[in-house]
Scaffold this motif. Structure first.
Motif, PDB file in Angstrom:
ATOM      1  N   THR A  21       0.855  -1.191   0.000  1.00 50.50           N
ATOM      2  CA  THR A  21       0.000   0.000   0.000  1.00 50.50           C
ATOM      3  C   THR A  21       0.886   1.234   0.000  1.00 50.50           C
ATOM      4  OG1 THR A  21      -1.722  -1.175   1.213  1.00 50.50           O
ATOM      5  CG2 THR A  21      -1.808   1.231   1.246  1.00 50.50           C
ATOM      6  N   ARG A  22       0.737   2.045  -1.021  1.00 52.61           N
ATOM      7  CA  ARG A  22       1.491   3.296  -1.100  1.00 52.61           C
ATOM      8  C   ARG A  22       0.794   4.352  -0.251  1.00 52.61           C
ATOM      9  NH1 ARG A  22       1.851   3.686  -7.428  1.00 52.61           N
ATOM     10  NH2 ARG A  22       1.286   5.806  -6.877  1.00 52.61           N
ATOM     11  N   ALA A  23       1.588   5.177   0.427  1.00 59.17           N
ATOM     12  CA  ALA A  23       1.056   6.238   1.269  1.00 59.17           C
ATOM     13  C   ALA A  23       1.473   7.594   0.703  1.00 59.17           C
ATOM     14  CB  ALA A  23       1.563   6.099   2.700  1.00 59.17           C
ATOM     15  N   PHE A  24       0.533   8.528   0.734  1.00 61.33           N
ATOM     16  CA  PHE A  24       0.772   9.901   0.302  1.00 61.33           C
ATOM     17  C   PHE A  24       0.302  10.827   1.417  1.00 61.33           C
ATOM     18  CE2 PHE A  24       0.318   7.419  -3.475  1.00 61.33           C
ATOM     19  CZ  PHE A  24       1.133   7.999  -4.437  1.00 61.33           C
ATOM     20  N   VAL A  25       1.133  11.781   1.796  1.00 61.07           N
ATOM     21  CA  VAL A  25       0.747  12.809   2.762  1.00 61.07           C
ATOM     22  C   VAL A  25       0.797  14.122   2.002  1.00 61.07           C
ATOM     23  CG1 VAL A  25       1.318  13.988   4.909  1.00 61.07           C
ATOM     24  CG2 VAL A  25       1.592  11.514   4.732  1.00 61.07           C
ATOM     25  N   ARG A  28       3.107  14.530  -1.164  1.00 59.10           N
ATOM     26  CA  ARG A  28       4.350  13.775  -1.072  1.00 59.10           C
ATOM     27  C   ARG A  28       4.089  12.282  -0.959  1.00 59.10           C
ATOM     28  NH1 ARG A  28       8.421  13.323   3.751  1.00 59.10           N
ATOM     29  NH2 ARG A  28      10.190  12.455   2.646  1.00 59.10           N
ATOM     30  N   GLU A  29       4.718  11.494  -1.858  1.00 57.90           N
ATOM     31  CA  GLU A  29       4.617  10.034  -1.780  1.00 57.90           C
ATOM     32  C   GLU A  29       5.684   9.524  -0.819  1.00 57.90           C
ATOM     33  OE1 GLU A  29       4.584   5.922  -4.408  1.00 57.90           O
ATOM     34  OE2 GLU A  29       4.845   7.835  -5.436  1.00 57.90           O
ATOM     35  N   LEU A  30       5.258   8.683   0.119  1.00 52.44           N
ATOM     36  CA  LEU A  30       6.176   8.138   1.108  1.00 52.44           C
ATOM     37  C   LEU A  30       6.719   6.780   0.704  1.00 52.44           C
ATOM     38  CD1 LEU A  30       4.230   9.071   4.348  1.00 52.44           C
ATOM     39  CD2 LEU A  30       5.977  10.382   3.142  1.00 52.44           C
ATOM     40  N   GLY A  31       6.126   6.165  -0.295  1.00 47.64           N
ATOM     41  CA  GLY A  31       6.579   4.864  -0.754  1.00 47.64           C
ATOM     42  C   GLY A  31       5.539   3.796  -0.486  1.00 47.64           C
ATOM     43  N   SER A  32       5.966   2.564  -0.621  1.00 45.33           N
ATOM     44  CA  SER A  32       5.090   1.417  -0.416  1.00 45.33           C
ATOM     45  C   SER A  32       5.347   0.824   0.958  1.00 45.33           C
ATOM     46  CB  SER A  32       5.352   0.365  -1.501  1.00 45.33           C
ATOM     47  OG  SER A  32       4.425  -0.691  -1.375  1.00 45.33           O
ATOM     48  N   GLY A  33       4.277   0.305   1.550  1.00 42.91           N
ATOM     49  CA  GLY A  33       4.416  -0.278   2.875  1.00 42.91           C
ATOM     50  C   GLY A  33       3.169  -1.046   3.257  1.00 42.91           C
ATOM     51  N   THR A  34       2.988  -1.232   4.555  1.00 48.29           N
ATOM     52  CA  THR A  34       1.849  -1.978   5.073  1.00 48.29           C
ATOM     53  C   THR A  34       0.955  -1.041   5.870  1.00 48.29           C
ATOM     54  OG1 THR A  34       3.170  -3.994   5.199  1.00 48.29           O
ATOM     55  CG2 THR A  34       1.141  -3.953   6.481  1.00 48.29           C
ATOM     56  N   LEU A  35      -0.328  -1.082   5.565  1.00 49.35           N
ATOM     57  CA  LEU A  35      -1.336  -0.303   6.275  1.00 49.35           C
ATOM     58  C   LEU A  35      -1.964  -1.192   7.332  1.00 49.35           C
ATOM     59  CD1 LEU A  35      -3.196   2.217   6.564  1.00 49.35           C
ATOM     60  CD2 LEU A  35      -4.647   1.174   4.808  1.00 49.35           C
ATOM     61  N   TYR A  36      -2.021  -0.691   8.562  1.00 56.79           N
ATOM     62  CA  TYR A  36      -2.640  -1.403   9.667  1.00 56.79           C
ATOM     63  C   TYR A  36      -3.843  -0.595  10.145  1.00 56.79           C
ATOM     64  CZ  TYR A  36       1.873  -3.807   9.939  1.00 56.79           C
ATOM     65  OH  TYR A  36       3.006  -4.521   9.662  1.00 56.79           O
ATOM     66  N   ILE A  37      -5.015  -1.185  10.081  1.00 59.92           N
ATOM     67  CA  ILE A  37      -6.209  -0.554  10.642  1.00 59.92           C
ATOM     68  C   ILE A  37      -6.545  -1.353  11.898  1.00 59.92           C
ATOM     69  CG2 ILE A  37      -8.603   0.106  10.262  1.00 59.92           C
ATOM     70  CD1 ILE A  37      -7.962   0.164   7.244  1.00 59.92           C
ATOM     71  N   ALA A  38      -6.103  -0.812  13.022  1.00 55.91           N
ATOM     72  CA  ALA A  38      -6.286  -1.481  14.304  1.00 55.91           C
ATOM     73  C   ALA A  38      -7.338  -0.742  15.109  1.00 55.91           C
ATOM     74  CB  ALA A  38      -4.969  -1.515  15.076  1.00 55.91           C
ATOM     75  N   SER A  46       6.677   1.687   6.289  1.00 55.40           N
ATOM     76  CA  SER A  46       7.404   1.541   5.033  1.00 55.40           C
ATOM     77  C   SER A  46       7.945   0.132   4.896  1.00 55.40           C
ATOM     78  CB  SER A  46       8.556   2.550   4.986  1.00 55.40           C
ATOM     79  OG  SER A  46       9.367   2.310   3.862  1.00 55.40           O
ATOM     80  N   SER A  47       7.931  -0.384   3.664  1.00 56.52           N
ATOM     81  CA  SER A  47       8.463  -1.730   3.438  1.00 56.52           C
ATOM     82  C   SER A  47       9.978  -1.710   3.229  1.00 56.52           C
ATOM     83  CB  SER A  47       7.769  -2.387   2.241  1.00 56.52           C
ATOM     84  OG  SER A  47       7.941  -1.595   1.087  1.00 56.52           O
ATOM     85  N   THR A  48      10.568  -0.518   3.063  1.00 58.41           N
ATOM     86  CA  THR A  48      12.005  -0.426   2.820  1.00 58.41           C
ATOM     87  C   THR A  48      12.802   0.059   4.034  1.00 58.41           C
ATOM     88  OG1 THR A  48      11.762   1.811   1.937  1.00 58.41           O
ATOM     89  CG2 THR A  48      11.663  -0.024   0.360  1.00 58.41           C
ATOM     90  N   SER A  49      12.120   0.498   5.078  1.00 52.95           N
ATOM     91  CA  SER A  49      12.819   0.978   6.269  1.00 52.95           C
ATOM     92  C   SER A  49      11.940   0.722   7.491  1.00 52.95           C
ATOM     93  CB  SER A  49      13.124   2.475   6.143  1.00 52.95           C
ATOM     94  OG  SER A  49      11.939   3.223   6.219  1.00 52.95           O
ATOM     95  N   GLU A  50      12.409   1.159   8.629  1.00 53.64           N
ATOM     96  CA  GLU A  50      11.632   1.040   9.860  1.00 53.64           C
ATOM     97  C   GLU A  50      10.756   2.270  10.094  1.00 53.64           C
ATOM     98  OE1 GLU A  50      11.358  -1.677  11.922  1.00 53.64           O
ATOM     99  OE2 GLU A  50      12.425  -2.609  10.249  1.00 53.64           O
ATOM    100  N   ASP A  51      10.692   3.172   9.124  1.00 47.22           N
ATOM    101  CA  ASP A  51       9.896   4.384   9.250  1.00 47.22           C
ATOM    102  C   ASP A  51       8.419   4.095   9.040  1.00 47.22           C
ATOM    103  OD1 ASP A  51      12.152   5.856   9.685  1.00 47.22           O
ATOM    104  OD2 ASP A  51      12.331   6.567   7.615  1.00 47.22           O
ATOM    105  N   GLY A  52       7.598   4.941   9.640  1.00 45.35           N
ATOM    106  CA  GLY A  52       6.159   4.826   9.500  1.00 45.35           C
ATOM    107  C   GLY A  52       5.481   5.928  10.284  1.00 45.35           C
ATOM    108  N   PHE A  53       4.176   5.869  10.341  1.00 50.11           N
ATOM    109  CA  PHE A  53       3.436   6.857  11.131  1.00 50.11           C
ATOM    110  C   PHE A  53       2.141   6.235  11.611  1.00 50.11           C
ATOM    111  CE2 PHE A  53       2.120   7.539   6.751  1.00 50.11           C
ATOM    112  CZ  PHE A  53       0.746   7.639   6.827  1.00 50.11           C
ATOM    113  N   SER A  54       1.573   6.865  12.633  1.00 53.37           N
ATOM    114  CA  SER A  54       0.307   6.425  13.199  1.00 53.37           C
ATOM    115  C   SER A  54      -0.613   7.624  13.323  1.00 53.37           C
ATOM    116  CB  SER A  54       0.514   5.794  14.578  1.00 53.37           C
ATOM    117  OG  SER A  54       1.290   4.634  14.473  1.00 53.37           O
TER     118      SER A  54
END
Length: 184
Positions: A21-25, A28-38, A46-54
């Protein structure tokens, strides 16, 4: 402001997890990663680093499935936030009105999953109502104000009920004395 940082998976029950799942803020495109709806929080890693946001659910003012290609070239899960979420160090301070509004878009590789993402987000957001949206005691009717409004309605209803349909009240009709007495 929320800045990309070292990421941890959300706690609590995860209602939906979507990789690729690609994220855009904003733009700005942040790249591809995993979206968690908890149930506790919405997160992206992000799938390429340990970066992310909540994101906390009360800050999500609006969410929708967007298929409007005139504003964005991909079908996406569209979120409007009531907070500044900027992942660049060079935030533009010229337009302070936009600083309080952030658009986040999630573009999954499988577009057929968008409605499921929307439903999971809706269900989790219902678990976290915005405390500013609740009715306070000050917002409720004062006893006197409510009584006056009900009294006005009652008076109007009595005027209608006492009429005979042609603008004359029953009192104005000529009735013979005893005409409506019960028979013995």
């Amino acid at each position: 402001m929320v800045v990309m940082s070292s990421y941890r998976e959300p706690s609590g029950e995860i209602r939906h997890q979507e990789s690729n799942t690609r994220a855009f803020v904003n733009e700005r495109e942040l790249g591809s990663g995993t979206l968690y709806i908890a149930e506790s929080i919405l997160s992206w890693k992000s799938s390429t680093s340990e970066d992310g946001f909540s994101l906390e659910y009360p800050h999500i003012s609006l969410h929708a499935v967007s298929k409007d290609f005139s504003n964005f070239p991909h079908e996406c899960l569209y979120l409007m936030l009531d907070a500044d979420v900027d992942n660049t160090a060079e935030a533009d301070d010229d337009d302070e009105e936009e600083d309080n509004l952030t658009i986040v878009r999630f573009v999954p590789a499988d577009k057929g999953i968008l409605q499921q993402l929307f439903e999971a987000l809706k269900d989790c957001q219902l678990l976290h109502p915005d405390p500013n949206d609740s009715i306070s005691e000050e917002d409720e009717f004062d006893g006197d104000d409510g009584a006056d409004a009900i009294s006005d309605i009652t008076i109007q209803m009595n005027s209608i009920n006492n009429g005979n349909g042609n603008g004359h009240s029953d009192d104005a009709m000529d009735a013979e004395p005893g005409q409506f007495d019960d028979a013995e």
